[in-house]
Write an enzyme that holds these catalytic residues in place. Structure first.
Site, PDB file in Angstrom:
ATOM      1  N   GLY A 136      43.118  12.690 -93.086  1.00  0.00           N
ATOM      2  CA  GLY A 136      41.761  13.490 -92.907  1.00  0.00           C
ATOM      3  C   GLY A 136      41.310  13.793 -94.020  1.00  0.00           C
ATOM      4  O   GLY A 136      41.566  13.566 -95.147  1.00  0.00           O
ATOM      5  N   SER A 155      43.506  16.662 -95.691  1.00  0.00           N
ATOM      6  CA  SER A 155      44.971  16.527 -95.382  1.00  0.00           C
ATOM      7  C   SER A 155      45.486  15.213 -95.107  1.00  0.00           C
ATOM      8  O   SER A 155      44.651  14.286 -94.887  1.00  0.00           O
ATOM      9  CB  SER A 155      45.069  17.581 -94.157  1.00  0.00           C
ATOM     10  OG  SER A 155      44.371  16.928 -92.994  1.00  0.00           O
ATOM     11  N   LYS A 157      52.049  17.964 -91.740  1.00  0.00           N
ATOM     12  CA  LYS A 157      50.458  17.802 -92.134  1.00  0.00           C
ATOM     13  C   LYS A 157      50.388  18.516 -93.397  1.00  0.00           C
ATOM     14  O   LYS A 157      50.779  19.851 -93.547  1.00  0.00           O
ATOM     15  CB  LYS A 157      49.720  18.419 -91.055  1.00  0.00           C
ATOM     16  CG  LYS A 157      48.027  18.452 -91.463  1.00  0.00           C
ATOM     17  CD  LYS A 157      47.374  18.874 -90.132  1.00  0.00           C
ATOM     18  CE  LYS A 157      45.937  19.192 -90.478  1.00  0.00           C
ATOM     19  NZ  LYS A 157      45.157  19.595 -89.228  1.00  0.00           N
ATOM     20  N   ASP A 212      36.538  20.894 -82.236  1.00  0.00           N
ATOM     21  CA  ASP A 212      36.661  19.677 -82.669  1.00  0.00           C
ATOM     22  C   ASP A 212      37.403  18.617 -81.713  1.00  0.00           C
ATOM     23  O   ASP A 212      38.137  17.932 -82.163  1.00  0.00           O
ATOM     24  CB  ASP A 212      37.170  19.714 -84.026  1.00  0.00           C
ATOM     25  CG  ASP A 212      37.138  18.528 -85.184  1.00  0.00           C
ATOM     26  OD1 ASP A 212      35.929  17.941 -84.671  1.00  0.00           O
ATOM     27  OD2 ASP A 212      37.920  18.183 -86.046  1.00  0.00           O
TER      28      ASP A 212
END
Length: 418
Positions: free
Chosen positions: A68, A71, A86, A183
């Site tokens: 991302g 991340s 993560k 999101d």
């Protein structure tokens, strides 16, 4: 999550673990040599419950499974079990800004309080040497990659509705507990290994619903509700009033993708998508199942008050799935046994191409108003336990009235048909 195979071998001289042909390195080796860029002006102190924290020396990292903007996600091992790891910002915690620390703390706190079969299961977290979130490992990749892998064909209609129902149930649970996701999009929906069910993940922008204003333009433009977006230039961090109905709009876009296997507003750049949504322009509903179209239009209505609650959406989808033969013309259905999820790199070109295609045909849905719903009732409190699910006003009879011809023979809690 099951334990690793019995042939797992620890190779201490190389500081690695080899399992099922995969090599894993200890997390701490990634950060031992990194310089400490501590910001003396940062006085942020984490308040994450110690019971949620794990020893980073027990975490081993394998291949990268996702990336991302802030991340990266690894396949990993924790206590001899496969997990997803993560890692935020890829720096030591001392070098990360206060804002990201606050976001990380909120994500850990909210996800750790959830317990639902369609929400990614929390395992643990670390705050040193880096901010890290550990969850169950979903081997089926994410919904975005899955849809890309079967294009230009569509998923079987029954499977599309089944996925939508899983998402709706997850969102119904979150909203009942006063949490807004903010999101919801295909890349944040994860598939089980058998690719028959999905779970909702990535709570990086999630927050507890409050009566006061919240950060505007939170989310991803292509799936962002119009009331979050500001058409005028604004400073970073400016807030607006909106409520949990922003997730219902995002759900409509995801449902449309599941039915068409196309990107919403394909051919438009992200910022122009937001402007289009603000002007009440929506994707085309041509050739979609006629029973689903009223649901889509209700969910992406311009007026948040006109959008249904997820309790209503779940009822509709469950009955639609169970009481009718849901089929799609054979020529457009993908052969599920032939589907192969590709690596991350295989999709970069495809994603760029989606933004260069000619503008699609769109239809304009009748505008039903612009008043925002200011009746949200959850109070902001970062550290309390999830409260007993709150009861929202249910307008199920009114919402389903537009499906009367279809539900005439259905007995939905005694509300539809006789």
């Amino acid at each position: 999550m099951g334990s690793l195979a019995s042939d797992e071998r620890e190779l201490s001289c190389y500081d690695t673990v080899v399992s099922n042909g995969r090599t894993f390195l200890p997390l701490i080796t990634y950060y031992d040599a990194e310089e400490d860029d501590h910001d003396d002006d940062d006085d942020f102190v984490f308040s994450i419950d110690s019971s949620l924290l794990v020893d980073p020396q027990n975490v081993w990292l394998g291949k990268v499974t996702g990336e991302g903007s802030n991340s990266i996600v690894h396949e990993g091992i924790y206590q001899s079990k496969p997990v997803a790891v993560k890692i935020f910002q890829l720096h030591k915690t001392s070098g990360i800004s206060r804002r990201y620390k606050e976001n990380f703390q909120r994500e850990v706190t909210l996800l750790s309080r959830t317990n639902h079969e369609n929400i990614l299961k929390f395992v643990g977290a670390c705050i040193e040497p880096t901010m890290m979130l550990i969850t169950e490992l979903m081997r089926g990749s994410n919904l975005q990659k899955y849809l890309w892998s079967v294009r230009p064909k569509c998923l079987e209609l029954k499977l599309s509705i089944s996925f939508a129902l899983d998402i709706s149930r997850a969102m119904e649970y979150l909203h009942a507990n006063g949490i807004i996701h903010r999101d919801l999009k295909p890349s944040n929906v994860l598939l089980t290994e058998d690719k028959k069910h999905v779970k909702l993940g990535d709570f990086g922008l999630a927050r507890e619903e409050v009566v006061d204003d919240m950060t505007c333009e939170a989310g991803t433009y292509r799936w962002m509700a119009p009331e979050i977006f500001s058409q005028d230039p604004i400073p970073f961090g400016v807030k607006k009033h909106y409520d949990h109905k922003v997730d219902v709009y995002s759900f409509a876009m995801v449902l449309w993708e599941l039915l068409t296997n196309k990107v919403p507003f394909q051919g438009r750049r992200n910022i122009t998508v937001a402007y289009a949504a603000a002007k009440n322009i929506r994707p085309s509903v041509e050739d979609l199942p006629e029973e689903i179209v009223p649901l889509l239009k209700s969910c992406w209505a311009q007026d948040p008050k006109a959008r249904p609650e997820f309790t209503e959406i779940t009822v509709f989808l469950a009955n639609y799935l169970n009481s009718t033969e849901v089929i799609r013309p054979i020529s457009t259905v993908v052969d599920m046994e032939q589907v192969e999820i590709k690596s991350n790199k295989d999709y970069s070109a495809a994603e760029n191409k989606d933004n260069e295609i000619e503008k699609p045909y769109v239809v304009k849905i009748e505008e039903v108003g612009n008043n925002l719903n200011k009746d949200s009732s959850a109070a902001e409190n970062k550290h309390h336990e999830i409260k007993k699910p709150k009861k929202r006003n249910c307008y199920l009879p009114n919402f389903l009235s537009c499906f009367g011809h279809r539900f005439s023979s259905w007995k939905i809690f005694g509300l539809c048909g006789k």
